[in-house]
Design an enzyme around this catalytic site. Structure first.
Site, mmCIF file in Angstrom:
data_model
loop_
_atom_site.group_PDB
_atom_site.id
_atom_site.type_symbol
_atom_site.label_atom_id
_atom_site.label_comp_id
_atom_site.label_asym_id
_atom_site.label_seq_id
_atom_site.Cartn_x
_atom_site.Cartn_y
_atom_site.Cartn_z
ATOM 1 N N HIS A 1 6.168 9.644 1.487
ATOM 2 C CA HIS A 1 4.950 10.392 1.840
ATOM 3 C C HIS A 1 4.953 11.799 1.266
ATOM 4 O O HIS A 1 4.088 12.591 1.618
ATOM 5 C CB HIS A 1 4.742 10.470 3.359
ATOM 6 N N ASP B 1 0.818 -1.212 0.000
ATOM 7 C CA ASP B 1 0.000 0.000 0.000
ATOM 8 C C ASP B 1 0.855 1.267 0.000
ATOM 9 O O ASP B 1 2.069 1.223 0.245
ATOM 10 C CB ASP B 1 -0.970 0.003 1.188
ATOM 11 N N GLU C 1 -0.054 -1.094 5.616
ATOM 12 C CA GLU C 1 1.052 -0.672 6.477
ATOM 13 C C GLU C 1 0.919 0.800 6.828
ATOM 14 O O GLU C 1 1.283 1.217 7.924
ATOM 15 C CB GLU C 1 2.398 -0.935 5.792
ATOM 16 N N GLU C 2 0.397 1.598 5.878
ATOM 17 C CA GLU C 2 0.439 3.055 6.035
ATOM 18 C C GLU C 2 -0.679 3.605 6.913
ATOM 19 O O GLU C 2 -0.599 4.737 7.367
ATOM 20 C CB GLU C 2 0.362 3.741 4.662
ATOM 21 N N ASP D 1 8.508 4.542 -1.261
ATOM 22 C CA ASP D 1 7.864 3.872 -0.123
ATOM 23 C C ASP D 1 6.638 3.114 -0.584
ATOM 24 O O ASP D 1 5.537 3.606 -0.477
ATOM 25 C CB ASP D 1 7.524 4.921 0.934
#
Lengths: 367, 367
Positions: A340, A79, A134-135, A104
């Site tokens: 991000h 993700d 995960e995020e 990422d």
């Protein structure tokens, strides 16, 4: 009969890792929407006869069963954070690939897939973990959910998490403790403030303690960690004409992995013991992970990838392996400082380099 | 032809002040919804031949024009704070009337109406002001809007505001200055907090200064005021993993009427001069009002109502009269400590007492 939509993504694992990263980036997979990318990854892995493939939710696990003396895990999440008008991917003339998830961590996922496709007879048995969520919400984290439902899928001697580290090995990770400190008071009309007691004023000793706090920088297994104690939120106030009776300060303690979560909480309680805090509640606690670099598999890994390991300061899912008793490191091609961000990107040479180093390690015979 | 709805409230000014208060309380008039009560008050006043009635929005002004040497204003607002399941009104066996607006300030309005109806030949010319929007947005305040659009309607030598004071005279009022103090920092990931600068920690000196601040208690024209400097709100934080770059503290300074708004702001700036504040902005400023008790009309008033005046600590609309150069006091039957409360109530004996004292003052011949 299963109908596969025409537009369903087909991943060609014969592409080089940079091209494969671009294909993965172009399958949007914001947390909660991992099904298309998980389907694509699963389909690609099922074409590889040396792997046994399992699926749990939108997480996919593929394993060799070659009877080797050791087993290692290569893990990565599928993700990304929400898009920021940064798709589709774009490769510039300098060999830099731009787009959401490039660093990422779809470049890491591409390296996993390349190793899966091109190392059919590794010196150690291999487990590839591609996981969801995960995020965003920790309780949905695919790695955590597999650890609960199918812990045997994660059994191994050593794990590499391909989170972005800029191609450097980062050992272990620091723990996180988030606490809410509440100061109390007595409400009153602000025109007669002396009839009450101001909870915001009562927070002064807490902030003063934070402002003068000196964090430890312990060296653990040769790696220097760096703790931090920070107010990340403060909230107080009832109305513009009211002396407030409550103020809440959210404090995040990032602590080195030589402390347990219990040690960390005791330290926080002690730090604010004489600051007039009415109540301390724990908002979130995640243990750190010791680097584990003395494990033979880790030593072999370090020899193969080269360079010098540094301490991982942020919390990562290596702690989930640590909780299972497995030493784990962070090692991936992405740039952690670009994660991000709207202008997220990755140097494709680093993707190839990481793939190369991991292949060198995994094709070598092991004990 | 005007059609008056059957259910339109008719106020009988022959009722005693307690009964009239109950009738007024039972016409809901939360700020913004004053039309029904303003209509009822206007209709009732227009039945009194000795008064000239004017209306502006949902505010009503009624005046005698008897050619007296002095003119006094009796003023009160028609609106209330939002209902809290506390209507209709209820009179208990102890003579206490319960309900929203009983203290703040329909008992005062009832006294105004009773004086209007029963003192056709006062010793001083009288102006009755019934106004809208006192409890909510200051820019809609009916008294302020009349002062702008029809300042002549408010011309007088002395004003009595019938806000709740428990039947005691409260002189002048304190001023209000609300400021926003902003501290600054540099954002960073909380796992590498030393690369940033924490704006919440930077608020420590501001809160310490507030916690140790010693307010003045000046005696002005014989009345002791009591200042107060209070944080009424604090807000800071970006996300749980981010060192915040901004924190805002809202501070309310209640200051005695011997300071001007400019003096007050200078004092606040000086108080926080060395506290590392990045920016001070003024959120709200309202001048106080000197008590003005030496004015002959005020002396006569004090003689008639008796008791000892005290300082008004909260801000009230007397400051609007003060700004027009008119001395003004607060004097009303409601209990200020019950204003805005769910269990708001008023002792009906105090309503009758206030009416009585005001009638005694106003029926006396004046210079």
């Amino acid at each position: 009969m299963t109908i596969i939509p025409e537009q369903a993504a087909v991943l060609d694992l014969g592409l080089d890792a940079a091209e494969l990263t671009a294909r993965l980036v172009d399958i949007p997979s914001v947390s909660g929407d991992e099904k298309p990318i998980a389907d694509a990854v699963e389909r690609a892995l099922r074409t590889l006869p040396h792997l046994t493939v399992d699926r749990y939710g939108n997480s996919v696990v593929a394993r060799t069963f070659l009877g080797r003396a050791e087993r290692v895990v290569l893990a990565g999440h599928l993700d990304t954070v929400p898009l920021a008008d940064n798709l589709p991917s774009r490769l510039d003339e300098d060999g830099v690939l731009w787009g959401c998830g490039t660093s990422d961590m779809k470049s890491g996922v591409a390296v996993q897939l390349r190793i899966a496709a091109t190392v059919p007879e590794p010196g150690r048995d291999l487990t590839f973990v591609f996981y969801e969520h995960e995020e965003a919400k920790a309780h949905l984290n695919g790695l955590g959910r597999i650890a609960e439902a199918h812990p045997d899928w994660l059994g191994c001697d050593f794990a590499v998490l391909l989170e972005p580290t800029g191609g450097q090995v980062e050992g272990g990770c620091q723990g996180i403790l988030r606490v809410l400190l509440r100061t109390a008071g007595v409400r009153a009309h602000s025109a007669r403030s002396w009839t009450g007691s101001n909870a915001i004023h009562a927070a002064a000793p807490v902030l003063a303690r934070l402002a003068t706090y000196r964090p430890r920088r312990p060296v653990i297994e040769g790696l220097e960690y760096h703790e931090g104690l920070n107010a990340v939120r403060i909230e107080g106030g009832v109305a513009n004409n009211v002396v407030p009776d409550a103020c809440t300060i959210t404090v995040t303690f990032r602590y080195a992995p030589d402390r347990t979560p219990q040690d960390a909480l005791a330290h926080v309680r002690e730090t604010f013991a004489d600051c007039g805090v009415e109540e301390i509640t724990v908002g979130n606690a995640a243990a750190g992970a010791l680097p584990g670099l003395s494990h033979p598999a880790a030593v072999a890994f370090m020899t193969a990838v080269g360079g010098t390991a540094t301490a991982k300061l942020g919390w990562t899912d290596v702690a989930r392996f640590s909780a299972l008793g497995v030493p784990a490191v962070n090692y991936g091609p992405g740039d952690p400082l670009l994660a991000h961000k709207q202008d997220e990107r990755v140097d494709t040479r680093l993707i190839a380099h990481c793939e190369d180093r991991l292949r060198a390690w995994l094709t070598r015979p092991a004990p």
